[in-house]
Design a protein around this motif. Structure first.
Motif, PDB file in Angstrom:
ATOM      1  N   ILE A 205       0.845  -1.205   0.000  1.00 11.89           N
ATOM      2  CA  ILE A 205       0.000   0.000   0.000  1.00 11.89           C
ATOM      3  C   ILE A 205       0.876   1.249   0.000  1.00 11.89           C
ATOM      4  O   ILE A 205       0.628   2.200  -0.731  1.00 11.89           O
ATOM      5  CB  ILE A 205      -0.961  -0.013   1.212  1.00 11.89           C
ATOM      6  N   SER A 206       1.939   1.228   0.804  1.00 12.25           N
ATOM      7  CA  SER A 206       2.854   2.368   0.853  1.00 12.25           C
ATOM      8  C   SER A 206       3.503   2.613  -0.508  1.00 12.25           C
ATOM      9  O   SER A 206       3.609   3.750  -0.978  1.00 12.25           O
ATOM     10  CB  SER A 206       3.919   2.112   1.918  1.00 12.25           C
ATOM     11  N   SER A 207       3.936   1.533  -1.165  1.00 13.38           N
ATOM     12  CA  SER A 207       4.547   1.661  -2.488  1.00 13.38           C
ATOM     13  C   SER A 207       3.567   2.215  -3.505  1.00 13.38           C
ATOM     14  O   SER A 207       3.905   3.076  -4.316  1.00 13.38           O
ATOM     15  CB  SER A 207       5.069   0.305  -2.970  1.00 13.38           C
ATOM     16  N   LEU A 208       2.335   1.731  -3.470  1.00 16.12           N
ATOM     17  CA  LEU A 208       1.308   2.198  -4.389  1.00 16.12           C
ATOM     18  C   LEU A 208       0.999   3.678  -4.172  1.00 16.12           C
ATOM     19  O   LEU A 208       0.909   4.449  -5.122  1.00 16.12           O
ATOM     20  CB  LEU A 208       0.033   1.360  -4.240  1.00 16.12           C
ATOM     21  N   LEU A 209       0.871   4.096  -2.920  1.00 15.41           N
ATOM     22  CA  LEU A 209       0.588   5.507  -2.632  1.00 15.41           C
ATOM     23  C   LEU A 209       1.746   6.399  -3.073  1.00 15.41           C
ATOM     24  O   LEU A 209       1.529   7.485  -3.613  1.00 15.41           O
ATOM     25  CB  LEU A 209       0.300   5.694  -1.139  1.00 15.41           C
ATOM     26  N   THR A 210       2.969   5.933  -2.864  1.00 17.09           N
ATOM     27  CA  THR A 210       4.135   6.711  -3.303  1.00 17.09           C
ATOM     28  C   THR A 210       4.112   6.894  -4.812  1.00 17.09           C
ATOM     29  O   THR A 210       4.346   7.989  -5.331  1.00 17.09           O
ATOM     30  CB  THR A 210       5.439   6.006  -2.875  1.00 17.09           C
ATOM     31  N   PHE A 211       3.793   5.840  -5.550  1.00 17.23           N
ATOM     32  CA  PHE A 211       3.748   5.906  -7.004  1.00 17.23           C
ATOM     33  C   PHE A 211       2.636   6.840  -7.472  1.00 17.23           C
ATOM     34  O   PHE A 211       2.807   7.617  -8.401  1.00 17.23           O
ATOM     35  CB  PHE A 211       3.549   4.506  -7.587  1.00 17.23           C
ATOM     36  N   LEU A 212       1.470   6.791  -6.810  1.00 13.83           N
ATOM     37  CA  LEU A 212       0.335   7.623  -7.223  1.00 13.83           C
ATOM     38  C   LEU A 212       0.578   9.102  -6.960  1.00 13.83           C
ATOM     39  O   LEU A 212       0.208   9.956  -7.755  1.00 13.83           O
ATOM     40  CB  LEU A 212      -0.940   7.166  -6.515  1.00 13.83           C
ATOM     41  N   PHE A 213       1.196   9.421  -5.835  1.00 13.88           N
ATOM     42  CA  PHE A 213       1.370  10.821  -5.478  1.00 13.88           C
ATOM     43  C   PHE A 213       2.710  11.407  -5.912  1.00 13.88           C
ATOM     44  O   PHE A 213       2.877  12.613  -5.960  1.00 13.88           O
ATOM     45  CB  PHE A 213       1.169  11.008  -3.967  1.00 13.88           C
ATOM     46  N   PHE A 214       3.667  10.571  -6.228  1.00 10.82           N
ATOM     47  CA  PHE A 214       4.975  11.026  -6.679  1.00 10.82           C
ATOM     48  C   PHE A 214       5.371  10.256  -7.941  1.00 10.82           C
ATOM     49  O   PHE A 214       6.305   9.463  -7.929  1.00 10.82           O
ATOM     50  CB  PHE A 214       6.031  10.835  -5.586  1.00 10.82           C
ATOM     51  N   PRO A 215       4.635  10.468  -9.031  1.00  9.10           N
ATOM     52  CA  PRO A 215       4.938   9.697 -10.240  1.00  9.10           C
ATOM     53  C   PRO A 215       6.310  10.060 -10.804  1.00  9.10           C
ATOM     54  O   PRO A 215       6.792  11.178 -10.633  1.00  9.10           O
ATOM     55  CB  PRO A 215       3.825  10.105 -11.209  1.00  9.10           C
ATOM     56  N   VAL A 216       6.913   9.097 -11.460  1.00  7.24           N
ATOM     57  CA  VAL A 216       8.208   9.310 -12.099  1.00  7.24           C
ATOM     58  C   VAL A 216       7.961   9.913 -13.473  1.00  7.24           C
ATOM     59  O   VAL A 216       7.178   9.393 -14.262  1.00  7.24           O
ATOM     60  CB  VAL A 216       8.973   7.975 -12.229  1.00  7.24           C
ATOM     61  N   CYS A 217       8.608  11.023 -13.743  1.00  9.67           N
ATOM     62  CA  CYS A 217       8.445  11.703 -15.033  1.00  9.67           C
ATOM     63  C   CYS A 217       9.815  11.962 -15.644  1.00  9.67           C
ATOM     64  O   CYS A 217      10.778  12.225 -14.938  1.00  9.67           O
ATOM     65  CB  CYS A 217       7.725  13.041 -14.847  1.00  9.67           C
ATOM     66  N   ALA A 218       9.878  11.884 -16.944  1.00 11.04           N
ATOM     67  CA  ALA A 218      11.123  12.173 -17.646  1.00 11.04           C
ATOM     68  C   ALA A 218      11.352  13.677 -17.687  1.00 11.04           C
ATOM     69  O   ALA A 218      10.412  14.453 -17.854  1.00 11.04           O
ATOM     70  CB  ALA A 218      11.059  11.621 -19.061  1.00 11.04           C
ATOM     71  N   ALA A 219      12.611  14.078 -17.531  1.00  9.77           N
ATOM     72  CA  ALA A 219      12.940  15.494 -17.605  1.00  9.77           C
ATOM     73  C   ALA A 219      12.845  15.996 -19.035  1.00  9.77           C
ATOM     74  O   ALA A 219      12.562  17.157 -19.279  1.00  9.77           O
ATOM     75  CB  ALA A 219      14.339  15.727 -17.057  1.00  9.77           C
ATOM     76  N   LYS A 220      13.077  15.086 -19.998  1.00 13.39           N
ATOM     77  CA  LYS A 220      13.056  15.469 -21.395  1.00 13.39           C
ATOM     78  C   LYS A 220      12.653  14.255 -22.220  1.00 13.39           C
ATOM     79  O   LYS A 220      13.101  13.146 -21.963  1.00 13.39           O
ATOM     80  CB  LYS A 220      14.454  15.938 -21.819  1.00 13.39           C
ATOM     81  N   THR A 221      11.806  14.462 -23.184  1.00 17.18           N
ATOM     82  CA  THR A 221      11.460  13.389 -24.108  1.00 17.18           C
ATOM     83  C   THR A 221      11.856  13.815 -25.512  1.00 17.18           C
ATOM     84  O   THR A 221      11.786  14.992 -25.855  1.00 17.18           O
ATOM     85  CB  THR A 221       9.950  13.054 -24.086  1.00 17.18           C
ATOM     86  N   VAL A 222      12.307  12.847 -26.292  1.00 16.86           N
ATOM     87  CA  VAL A 222      12.715  13.121 -27.666  1.00 16.86           C
ATOM     88  C   VAL A 222      12.181  12.019 -28.571  1.00 16.86           C
ATOM     89  O   VAL A 222      11.918  10.913 -28.129  1.00 16.86           O
ATOM     90  CB  VAL A 222      14.249  13.212 -27.829  1.00 16.86           C
ATOM     91  N   THR A 223      12.030  12.347 -29.822  1.00 23.50           N
ATOM     92  CA  THR A 223      11.675  11.360 -30.830  1.00 23.50           C
ATOM     93  C   THR A 223      12.929  11.042 -31.624  1.00 23.50           C
ATOM     94  O   THR A 223      13.591  11.937 -32.146  1.00 23.50           O
ATOM     95  CB  THR A 223      10.590  11.926 -31.777  1.00 23.50           C
ATOM     96  N   LEU A 224      13.265   9.772 -31.669  1.00 24.07           N
ATOM     97  CA  LEU A 224      14.440   9.350 -32.420  1.00 24.07           C
ATOM     98  C   LEU A 224      14.004   9.007 -33.838  1.00 24.07           C
ATOM     99  O   LEU A 224      13.171   8.124 -34.034  1.00 24.07           O
ATOM    100  CB  LEU A 224      15.100   8.146 -31.748  1.00 24.07           C
TER     101      LEU A 224
END
Length: 159
Positions: A11-30
């Motif tokens: 539950i702790s892991s799930l809540l961490t993921f929901l409230f602190f999602p991992v996002c890329a600083a930059k996205t590119v198209t190759l």
């Protein structure tokens, strides 16, 4: 008690993921990629394997540097899909259906070695290789792990 602790951790892991999602600083198209199957990064370059070719991109600006490899049986060619790409100290190590190919990090062909069985997996391990294989005897699956030297001669059976 142990089950309760596991549930709380989940539950702790799930809540961490929901409230602190991992996002890329930059996205590119190759450019030029349709269905890449492997990615490796080293020395300011991105190596992307797609079917039987490898594309090198600059990590600085993500522009294409070079494409090498094609389907076939000869040097600089790969059978089926490329299975592994590892940047080593000076070279690229590529495993593709029963062959280990070495290229410079700029995509120039160096050499290749044929494996005794196309089903085995080979992974660089220091200056040696970890080779994983499987055999079936009397309906029992046996998985083996062995250490091989640079010329792919068996040094030690691990499992």
């Amino acid at each position: 008690m142990r089950l309760l602790l596991i549930k709380l951790l989940l539950i702790s892991s799930l809540l961490t993921f929901l409230f602190f999602p991992v996002c890329a600083a930059k996205t590119v198209t190759l450019p030029g990629l349709e269905q890449p199957n492997l990615i490796a990064v080293d020395d300011g370059q991105l190596y992307v394997a797609e079917k039987t070719s490898i594309r090198i991109f600059s990590l600085k600006d993500f522009k294409p540097v070079k494409t090498f490899g094609r389907e076939g049986e000869g040097p600089q060619e790969f059978r089926r899909m490329i299975q592994q790409v590892y940047p080593l100290d000076k070279d690229l190590f590529i495993n593709s259906s029963g062959r280990i190919s070495y290229f410079t990090k700029n995509g120039a062909f160096i050499k290749e070695t044929r494996l005794p069985d196309p089903r085995i997996r080979v992974q660089p391990l220091g200056g040696k290789f970890l080779v994983r294989g499987a055999t079936i005897e009397n309906d029992i699956l046996y998985v083996t792990e062995n250490i091989y030297d640079k010329s792919l001669a068996k040094i030690k059976e691990v499992h």
